[in-house]
Design a protein around this motif. Structure first.
Motif, PDB file in Angstrom:
ATOM      1  N   PRO A  21      14.470  23.917  -0.429  1.00 56.90           N
ATOM      2  CA  PRO A  21      13.640  25.070  -0.776  1.00 56.90           C
ATOM      3  C   PRO A  21      12.179  24.661  -0.943  1.00 56.90           C
ATOM      4  N   SER A  22      11.305  25.624  -0.832  1.00 55.42           N
ATOM      5  CA  SER A  22       9.872  25.351  -0.919  1.00 55.42           C
ATOM      6  C   SER A  22       9.528  24.715  -2.258  1.00 55.42           C
ATOM      7  N   GLY A  23       8.666  23.727  -2.225  1.00 56.47           N
ATOM      8  CA  GLY A  23       8.219  23.082  -3.449  1.00 56.47           C
ATOM      9  C   GLY A  23       9.087  21.916  -3.887  1.00 56.47           C
ATOM     10  N   THR A  24      10.135  21.583  -3.079  1.00 55.43           N
ATOM     11  CA  THR A  24      11.017  20.479  -3.489  1.00 55.43           C
ATOM     12  C   THR A  24      10.527  19.155  -2.935  1.00 55.43           C
ATOM     13  N   GLY A  45       6.106  25.524   1.295  1.00 61.50           N
ATOM     14  CA  GLY A  45       6.064  26.700   2.163  1.00 61.50           C
ATOM     15  C   GLY A  45       6.863  26.436   3.432  1.00 61.50           C
ATOM     16  N   ASP A  46       6.230  26.571   4.602  1.00 60.38           N
ATOM     17  CA  ASP A  46       6.956  26.348   5.850  1.00 60.38           C
ATOM     18  C   ASP A  46       6.681  24.952   6.398  1.00 60.38           C
ATOM     19  N   LYS A  47       6.034  24.114   5.562  1.00 57.07           N
ATOM     20  CA  LYS A  47       5.682  22.776   6.052  1.00 57.07           C
ATOM     21  C   LYS A  47       6.636  21.731   5.463  1.00 57.07           C
ATOM     22  N   LEU A  48       7.179  20.847   6.322  1.00 56.45           N
ATOM     23  CA  LEU A  48       8.108  19.790   5.901  1.00 56.45           C
ATOM     24  C   LEU A  48       7.578  18.434   6.358  1.00 56.45           C
ATOM     25  N   CYS A  49       7.824  17.415   5.528  1.00 56.52           N
ATOM     26  CA  CYS A  49       7.526  16.058   5.994  1.00 56.52           C
ATOM     27  C   CYS A  49       8.477  15.068   5.349  1.00 56.52           C
ATOM     28  N   ALA A  50       8.546  13.858   5.898  1.00 53.81           N
ATOM     29  CA  ALA A  50       9.427  12.792   5.394  1.00 53.81           C
ATOM     30  C   ALA A  50       8.568  11.579   5.066  1.00 53.81           C
ATOM     31  N   ILE A  51       8.593  11.170   3.792  1.00 54.21           N
ATOM     32  CA  ILE A  51       7.786  10.022   3.354  1.00 54.21           C
ATOM     33  C   ILE A  51       8.728   8.891   2.941  1.00 54.21           C
ATOM     34  N   ASP A 101      13.251  10.346  12.126  1.00 56.93           N
ATOM     35  CA  ASP A 101      13.234   9.153  12.982  1.00 56.93           C
ATOM     36  C   ASP A 101      12.400   8.082  12.298  1.00 56.93           C
ATOM     37  N   LYS A 102      13.101   7.133  11.644  1.00 57.63           N
ATOM     38  CA  LYS A 102      12.365   6.096  10.919  1.00 57.63           C
ATOM     39  C   LYS A 102      11.723   5.083  11.857  1.00 57.63           C
ATOM     40  N   GLY A 103      12.089   5.171  13.133  1.00 54.60           N
ATOM     41  CA  GLY A 103      11.469   4.271  14.100  1.00 54.60           C
ATOM     42  C   GLY A 103      10.072   4.717  14.493  1.00 54.60           C
ATOM     43  N   THR A 104       9.744   5.962  14.192  1.00 56.87           N
ATOM     44  CA  THR A 104       8.442   6.494  14.592  1.00 56.87           C
ATOM     45  C   THR A 104       7.634   6.896  13.372  1.00 56.87           C
ATOM     46  N   GLU A 105       6.517   6.225  13.175  1.00 56.63           N
ATOM     47  CA  GLU A 105       5.641   6.606  12.072  1.00 56.63           C
ATOM     48  C   GLU A 105       4.619   7.625  12.568  1.00 56.63           C
ATOM     49  N   VAL A 106       4.313   8.581  11.707  1.00 54.46           N
ATOM     50  CA  VAL A 106       3.276   9.549  12.067  1.00 54.46           C
ATOM     51  C   VAL A 106       2.179   9.483  11.020  1.00 54.46           C
ATOM     52  N   GLY A 107       1.021   9.995  11.341  1.00 56.21           N
ATOM     53  CA  GLY A 107      -0.099   9.968  10.406  1.00 56.21           C
ATOM     54  C   GLY A 107       0.191  10.827   9.180  1.00 56.21           C
ATOM     55  N   ALA A 108      -0.394  10.431   8.037  1.00 57.16           N
ATOM     56  CA  ALA A 108      -0.226  11.216   6.825  1.00 57.16           C
ATOM     57  C   ALA A 108      -0.804  12.616   7.064  1.00 57.16           C
ATOM     58  N   GLY A 109      -0.108  13.652   6.607  1.00 54.65           N
ATOM     59  CA  GLY A 109      -0.575  15.007   6.812  1.00 54.65           C
ATOM     60  C   GLY A 109       0.005  15.649   8.064  1.00 54.65           C
ATOM     61  N   THR A 110       0.914  14.970   8.738  1.00 54.79           N
ATOM     62  CA  THR A 110       1.584  15.538   9.907  1.00 54.79           C
ATOM     63  C   THR A 110       2.835  16.271   9.435  1.00 54.79           C
ATOM     64  N   TYR A 111       2.793  17.593   9.490  1.00 56.18           N
ATOM     65  CA  TYR A 111       3.930  18.375   8.983  1.00 56.18           C
ATOM     66  C   TYR A 111       4.700  19.005  10.122  1.00 56.18           C
ATOM     67  N   LEU A 112       5.984  19.282   9.827  1.00 52.24           N
ATOM     68  CA  LEU A 112       6.799  20.059  10.753  1.00 52.24           C
ATOM     69  C   LEU A 112       6.850  21.480  10.210  1.00 52.24           C
ATOM     70  N   LYS A 113       6.479  22.464  11.081  1.00 54.39           N
ATOM     71  CA  LYS A 113       6.519  23.859  10.622  1.00 54.39           C
ATOM     72  C   LYS A 113       7.832  24.495  11.017  1.00 54.39           C
ATOM     73  N   VAL A 114       8.470  25.173  10.096  1.00 48.82           N
ATOM     74  CA  VAL A 114       9.722  25.853  10.420  1.00 48.82           C
ATOM     75  C   VAL A 114       9.599  27.358  10.159  1.00 48.82           C
TER      76      VAL A 114
END
Lengths: 164, 463
Positions: free
Chosen positions: A69-72, A87-93, A151-164
């Motif tokens: 859910p949003s905010g988790t 919101g509609d933005k997801l990321c994995a850190i 995909d832990k094999g691929t790093e992306v820049g900080a602030g790269t979100y997936l929109k759903v």
């Protein structure tokens, strides 16, 4: 034994060519010996370096976007990754400390390491402690079956979100 | 062959009667000695005693000179080898079984807890004693020529001791083990160029798991003990070749006889010379017999005995010390061996008492997801952990690397030959102070790491 002259042992006068040949043979055999010793030493290193490892896979599904859910900020321990949704933005850190590999836990202000006191903010930037680098962000995508996939094999820049 | 030289055939009864004695004397060539010859022979017909010289300098036997630390380290290594081999009967290096095997040792194996305690505490003692031994050698200036390389071997043995202890840490597969190794190998990963490869080779994987456990087990039980054994042998052999333990330069000098005072000169025996005999007819002067007056030019015979021991007297060169300085030495049997026996009993007693009183810790089984907070290394690595909490490279690789390098180079940098064989010699004020600073800094870091670090490695007060 002859009385007059002392017996002459196998002290033979070597010609220059003979000396050179002996020297070359000695040189070749030492190169051969030490060379094979070095090669076998290297072969040991090759032997103890595994060609295949059996660790956890780098790509894995983590469930539907609705599970977050949003905010988790949910840390998935076994995968050592934290899923953040706003919101509609997801990321994995990553939750592996960039200092010495301890598992860090989400805290009020971001992430904290229990071993050596490194602190990170919500985006994984270092705010304190010995950590040399910010936490990496991993590529997150929506698989065809509707599940989120990290995909832990691929790093992306900080602030790269997936929109759903 | 004539009948006369033939020995009578011993009867069966005689053979049986003499059997134990014959077996005994075939193993031990000499009975307990009661003469100097016997003392020498006992020392060099027995393999284990042969490592020692027949005679040792009196300085070697002073308890406050060596404190028995080197020998203690060796005995601890023996205790660890024996208890370790026994533990191997019950241990399986598998992530699924290792921890259960630890519980088995505690619950169902006779003396299991006790052996594990001995192994664990013995290892802690060994790290401490080896370090103290290194301090002793430095503070007495014993690394100087010709002992430079033996010091280098010693430093390598110290590192191997630490590494053996570190590899043993993973084997119980409890929380402490897992996180100590995670952190330790991550530090190795900070080494320049080869760091990451080294870490991968150590772990056999990218994370700590089954491969790492197996690798650390093999290093711990085979590779490292073998290296230690080889280096210890070289270490001991070198001590003999360098003329025994270091000692002050004047320890080798023969004891100075009392120089007769002028008024007592007449009482000393004099060598008779033909001149003196012919002068005997001269009248006495001032009550001193004429003989003495005539012998004035002849040096008094001082009570120095010149001794020569066998073939050693013929060997030239710097290596053979036996027989060069017999006046200030005593027979190894029994003086040295009793001292060694005392150290052995002391060491075993120490380990046994501690093992009976305190149980070795065993934490929760490995939980890969939750490091304990704070995750602390064993005490002797806490100084390192404290340094690492400032900077992983400098604290874990840079500074320790420089320290080891300086230790290895110490005898080649400090080349003056002053103050050897004395504790804190005045001539060695600078090197001893520098070394003391190194020791104190590390101890302070260990104390901070042990008592002043709480959850999240934050500074806490122990009061």
């Amino acid at each position: 034994m002859a009385v007059g002259k002392p017996a002459k042992h196998a002290v033979e006068e070597l010609t220059e060519g003979q000396q050179n040949r002996r020297r070359m043979l000695a040189w070749l055999s030492s190169v051969g010996l030490f060379g094979s010793a070095i090669i076998s030493a290297i072969s040991n290193l090759v032997f103890i370096k595994p060609r295949a490892t059996y660790g956890a896979p780098n790509r894995f599904g983590i469930g539907k976007p609705d599970d977050f859910p949003s905010g988790t900020r949910i840390a998935l321990g076994e995968h050592r990754v934290c899923i953040v949704r706003e919101g509609d933005k997801l990321c994995a850190i990553s939750t592996t400390c960039t200092h010495l590999g301890c598992i860090i836990a989400p805290s009020e202000t971001g992430f904290a390491c229990p071993c050596h006191g490194s602190r990170f903010d919500q985006d994984g930037n270092v705010t304190g402690g010995p950590a040399p680098k910010p936490l990496p962000w991993y590529a997150l995508s929506l698989a065809p079956n509707g599940e989120l996939e990290v995909d832990k094999g691929t790093e992306v820049g900080a602030g790269t979100y997936l929109k759903v | 062959m004539s009948q006369a030289t033939k020995l009578p055939k011993p009867g069966l009864l005689t053979t049986l009667k003499e059997f134990p004695g014959n077996v005994w004397s075939s193993i031990f060539r000499h009975s307990l000695p009661n003469s100097d010859l016997g003392r020498s022979q006992t020392s060099f017909t027995n393999f284990f005693l042969h490592i020692h010289p027949v005679k040792v300098n009196r300085n070697t036997l002073k308890p406050w000179y060596t404190l028995g630390l080197g020998l203690m380290s060796f005995f601890l290594f023996v205790i660890l080898t024996v208890s370790g081999i026994l533990l191997m009967f019950y241990y399986v290096p598998a992530t699924t079984q290792a921890y259960d095997r630890m519980l088995d040792l505690r619950g169902s194996v006779a003396f299991g807890t006790f052996l594990r305690n001995m192994h664990r505490w013995g290892a802690h003692f060994m790290v401490a004693i080896v370090f103290l031994h290194m301090c002793r050698v430095f503070f007495t200036g014993s690394y100087k020529k010709p002992r430079e390389f033996n010091w280098v071997v010693g430093v390598m043995l110290f590192l191997l001791t630490l590494f053996s202890s570190f590899t043993g840490y993973l084997l119980p597969w409890d929380q402490l083990a897992f996180w100590a190794i995670t952190v330790g190998t991550a530090i190795a990963g900070y080494a320049p160029v080869v760091g990451q490869d080294m870490r991968f080779l150590l772990l056999g994987d990218y994370t700590v798991g089954q491969e790492a456990l197996l690798r650390f087990y093999v290093l711990h039980i085979a590779v490292l003990p073998l290296l230690v054994t080889v280096l210890v042998s070289i270490h001991f052999w070198r001590i003999r070749k360098d003329g025994g333990l270091s000692r002050p330069a004047d320890a080798d000098a023969p004891p100075q006889p009392e120089i007769p005072k002028k008024e007592n000169l007449a009482e000393w025996p004099r060598e008779l010379e033909p001149v003196a005999v012919t002068a005997s007819a001269a009248p006495a002067v001032n009550g001193v017999p004429a003989l003495a007056v005539a012998a004035k030019t002849v040096a008094p015979v001082l009570p120095i005995e010149k001794k020569h021991y066998g073939i050693q007297g013929l060997v030239r060169g710097p290596f053979t010390k036996v027989g060069n300085v017999p006046e200030n030495s005593v027979f190894s049997w029994p003086n040295l061996f009793m001292a060694e026996l005392f150290v052995l009993v002391l060491t075993i007693a120490g380990v046994l008492v501690v093992s009976l009183l305190f149980n070795a810790p065993l934490e929760e089984p490995v939980n890969v997801l939750h490091p304990p907070n704070p995750a602390k290394a064993p005490w002797y690595f806490l100084g390192l952990q404290e340094q690492v909490s400032y900077s992983a490279f400098w604290g874990g690789v840079g500074v320790p690397g420089l320290e080891v390098l300086i230790l290895l180079l110490a005898p080649y940098l400090d080349r003056s030959n002053k103050g050897v064989g004395k504790w804190f010699a005045k001539e060695r004020l600078l090197p001893n102070t520098l070394f003391l600073i190194f020791v104190i800094v590390n101890i302070v870091l260990i104390i901070i790491g042990t008592f002043f670090r709480g959850p999240n490695w934050e500074f806490v007060s122990p009061w």
